[in-house]
Design an enzyme around this catalytic site. Structure first.
Site, PDB file in Angstrom:
ATOM      1  CE  LYS A 135      -1.982   1.766   3.633  1.00  0.00           C
ATOM      2  NZ  LYS A 135      -1.702   3.233   3.571  1.00  0.00           N
ATOM      3  CG  ASP A 153      -7.607   3.810   2.876  1.00  0.00           C
ATOM      4  OD1 ASP A 153      -8.552   3.487   2.113  1.00  0.00           O
ATOM      5  OD2 ASP A 153      -7.482   4.957   3.343  1.00  0.00           O
TER       6      ASP A 153
END
Length: 226
Positions: A135, A153
């Site tokens: 991420k 997220d």
């Protein structure tokens, strides 16, 4: 910027049609043509550090800590000179601050040793840095270097499933689903639009469906009738 890493027990619903997905992103673009991260930074290095610190923390909380941190250390060399103990003191208001301070020092050392003090521009190289996962690499590649990536997220995970843009049981499924589902023209800003939509409108517990621009396209079981 918290990560959604729990595996859902629900069976993912089918993906929305191409035309509906395109319409959703067209609406998001009209509302906010140039979205960006709410993290404060001036250089790719500061962005990398800020995103590394943001796991399981809010952008607001990270910004409060990094304003002073970046005044003192805006490069890997200055960060090492500052030292782990001082970094730890400056970011102690952020969750998991001890581990994060250690990672910031370690990734700074690696940047100097392996990349000439510069933030690398490939996913593989970014993920080789201490404390940097998929991420974080996606965020840096997207914001600092303009690549089309989809950082997932908790907000992106929730919105992608609720709106059936890219249903999936885990973050990787959602990320890969977004790569297929998001029209090319919206790819650069897609994850920002989804984050902001999830943060301020399509909230986890009390989604504000009455003012949602996607209300007529949403058939989620979480939809609130007002």
């Amino acid at each position: 910027m918290p990560i959604a890493n729990k595996r859902s027990t629900r069976k993912p619903r089918s993906r929305l049609g191409k035309a509906e997905i395109e319409e959703m992103f067209a609406r998001l673009r009209q509302l906010n043509p140039h979205p960006t991260t709410e993290l404060e930074f001036s250089t790719p290095y500061e962005l990398l550090v800020a995103v590394t610190l943001s796991a399981q923390a809010t952008d607001v909380g990270v910004n409060k800590a990094t304003r002073r941190l970046f005044e003192l250390a805006d490069s890997p060399e200055k960060m090492l000179a500052l030292g782990e103990e001082r970094v730890r003191d400056l970011v102690r208001t952020i969750g998991l601050y001890r581990t994060k301070a250690k990672n910031v020092i370690a990734l700074s050392e690696r940047l100097i040793a392996d990349f000439g003090g510069q933030v690398p521009t490939t996913r593989e190289a970014l993920e080789s840095l201490p404390g940097v996962g998929r991420k974080t690499a996606n965020v840096v590649l997207n914001i600092a270097f303009g690549e089309i990536t989809h950082a997932v997220d908790t907000h992106v995970f929730r919105v992608a499933n609720r709106l059936r843009i890219a249903p999936g049981r885990n973050v990787l499924q959602v990320e890969l689903g977004l790569e297929k589902a998001v029209p090319q023209e919206f790819g650069r800003h897609a994850h920002h639009w989804l984050i902001l939509h999830g943060r301020y409108t399509c909230k986890a517990l009390r989604p504000e469906c009455g003012r949602c621009i996607q209300n007529d396209l949403c058939d989620s079981s979480d939809k609130r009738v007002t």
